[in-house]
Every structure is written in structure tokens, then in C-alpha cells.
Enzyme design. Sequence first.
Site, PDB file in Angstrom:
ATOM      1  N   ASP A   1      26.030 -30.954 -62.384  1.00 41.91           N
ATOM      2  CA  ASP A   1      26.393 -29.547 -61.514  1.00 41.91           C
ATOM      3  C   ASP A   1      27.545 -28.552 -62.774  1.00 41.91           C
ATOM      4  O   ASP A   1      28.785 -29.159 -62.913  1.00 41.91           O
ATOM      5  CB  ASP A   1      27.232 -29.840 -60.570  1.00 41.91           C
TER       6      ASP A   1
ATOM      7  N   ASP B   1      23.224 -22.411 -58.358  1.00 39.52           N
ATOM      8  CA  ASP B   1      23.869 -23.609 -58.201  1.00 39.52           C
ATOM      9  C   ASP B   1      23.894 -24.496 -57.598  1.00 39.52           C
ATOM     10  O   ASP B   1      21.866 -24.669 -57.477  1.00 39.52           O
ATOM     11  CB  ASP B   1      25.458 -23.191 -57.631  1.00 39.52           C
TER      12      ASP B   1
ATOM     13  N   GLU C   1      34.474 -21.573 -63.161  1.00 35.80           N
ATOM     14  CA  GLU C   1      33.462 -21.665 -62.234  1.00 35.80           C
ATOM     15  C   GLU C   1      34.122 -23.028 -60.913  1.00 35.80           C
ATOM     16  O   GLU C   1      34.499 -22.697 -59.868  1.00 35.80           O
ATOM     17  CB  GLU C   1      31.973 -21.794 -61.476  1.00 35.80           C
TER      18      GLU C   1
END
Length: 347
Positions: A175, A230, A207
Site C-alpha cells: 500500500d 489504490d 496520501e
Amino acid sequence: MNIIEKLKYLSETVAVAGFEKDAAEKVADLFKGYSAHVEVDRFFNVRCLKKGTDEKAKKLMITAHLDEIGFLVRSIDDKGFIGIVNVGGIDSKILLAQEVVIHGKQNITGIIGATPPHLLKAEDAGKALKISDLYVDTGYGGEELKKLVSVGDTVSFKSKVSVMNDSKASGKAFDNRASVVCLLEILEILKDFNHENDIIFVASTQEETSMVGVKTASYALLPDAAIVIDTCHGDIPDLSKDCSSTPGKGPEISIGPNLHPGMVNKMFELGKEYSIPCQKMVEAGDTGTEAWATQVSRTGIPTALLSVPVRYMHTAVETVSIEDIKYTARLAAEFAKISSIQLEKLA
């Protein structure tokens, strides 16, 4: 490099949110293999333009954040124990006995420790530890350590990528490095395709804290439409299907007020047309991704969200299916191939 090699290269690069400069330079070098129009902006967003054939081309932005969760050094005591504060969402339950790297004047390996449970008071034994209760032990004494490490230095998870059953990989920062790999795979698919629209690939920053990277990039670029890539929660025992998707069954396509219905419907149509497996996720509000910030940039940007299922998110052993990266890249690439007129109608 194949997908696993790209994952390994990017995963083992450090880019704690707000400190992405070195990683941005590495991603920029990878993008330069596909376009001469690559730049790193003042927030260390990496932007790569692949020009379209239409003189009146629309602009499609495809973005994936490159930053990761981590820590900052909060304190160093005289015995050499380092206090830390988290950057991004980290559950303290996963931290005990974890190996980390302190990025001071040189990289120093440490372990996260706390008071052993059999030395705790009875009333404290069952309590969850806070990150402020933890410390990093490097083996150095305080005087020596302070010559190498300063308050404010970044700390990252120490984790090597492992391949599981030839179909999945596990490591830190998937991630969202898995999605940055998707950007590279999309560029590979499109390298010999004459698409009409200008396609701007953005590996964005911060982010995990403020989404400042995609906010500034979206404002500066003002695309006609955007695809955010994402990760989402991969299914594990006891996790509801309402908030997770199954690794190996393709990207999760989100539906809800944060996403543009025309773009979402087109994604499902393309998945069916090209036999790309997709999963559906209902998001009634904030998706918790860059889609939320992108959608409302300037006068508004029609936005779609594709998510790669990742198990054990925000740990050092995030686990992803290699096939899902391929499926996600293929779906986004097919969308990128549509004509300027089609894109205008969707948006």
C-alpha cells in the site's frame, strides 16, 4: 523487470510520507523508460505525460500514491533508547519485536520493544500498548547513538519481499507500491498504442497523512477525468465481505457518491468485454483514498477508483496477488484507450 522484481525494488525503497524525495527519483527513472515528459514537482509528485494523437485531446490522469506509513524519531535517551511517533495509521498491536531501520547519518537497524508482560502490573497486563509506550533499541549507547541519529529522522519497517506459492507476494509498503507497479504495467501495455487522449501518470505523495500530493497535482493538471489506483482490504477470516475483496479475483471497483457513474459503468463494461475479473464495492461516503480529494479539485474532476486487494494492510507483511496487479493494469489501460469523444460523454 517483471512484476515481482518491480514490487521488490519499490517495496524496499523507503518513502515515509513527507520524505519521498529519493523514492520519487527512482520512480521518475522508471517512468523515463516510457516517456521523455517526466518531472518531479516541488511536493515530489512524479508526473509522466504520454501524449495522445488528438490535437484537441482530453486529459486523463491516472494516479497512485508512492508514500508509505512509518515513524519519526521523537526522542533519544541517555541509554540509547529511541522514542517514536507514527506517520500515518499504524496499529501498535503489530509493532512489538518488529525490526525497523532508522535513517540517520547512516541506516541503523533496530527492534521495537516494551516492558515484558511478566513485569507489568496486573492492571496493565491486558491493556493495549500505545506507540508512545514503545521504544527502539539499536544496541548503541546514548552518547554514540546521538552522533548518528537526530530527533526528526525517519524510521521505516525492515522487510524483504517474499514470494508465496508463485502467485502472491508479501512485504512492506505494498500500500501503495503495488499500484505504482500498476502504473508501470499500464505504460508497458500502452507503449505501442496510439491513444487519442493525453494520459498523465502521477505517482503522488503524502496520501497517508494529508493527500497533499494529489491535491496539488490535480489542481495543477486539471484533467478531464481521473483514475485513482489504490489498495483495499483483502479478505481474511472474520472480516466482513462488506469491507473486503478476495485476492486473485481482480480489482475492486468502487460505487458511490465519490465516484463518477459513467466512468464506473464503463469500467464494468470493459471488464466484461475483455474478460477481466472485477469486484464491486459500495462506498456510501468518503472512500478514504485520493479519489476523495481528486473529485473536488478546482471545479470538479470525474473520478473512478480501482483498488488492488491487499491482506494485512499497514503492516510489514502486506500480501498481494500478482494476478490482481495484471488485471488492474489491464482494465485501466483499456479505459485509457477509449476515444476523446467517448471520454467526453462519460464525463
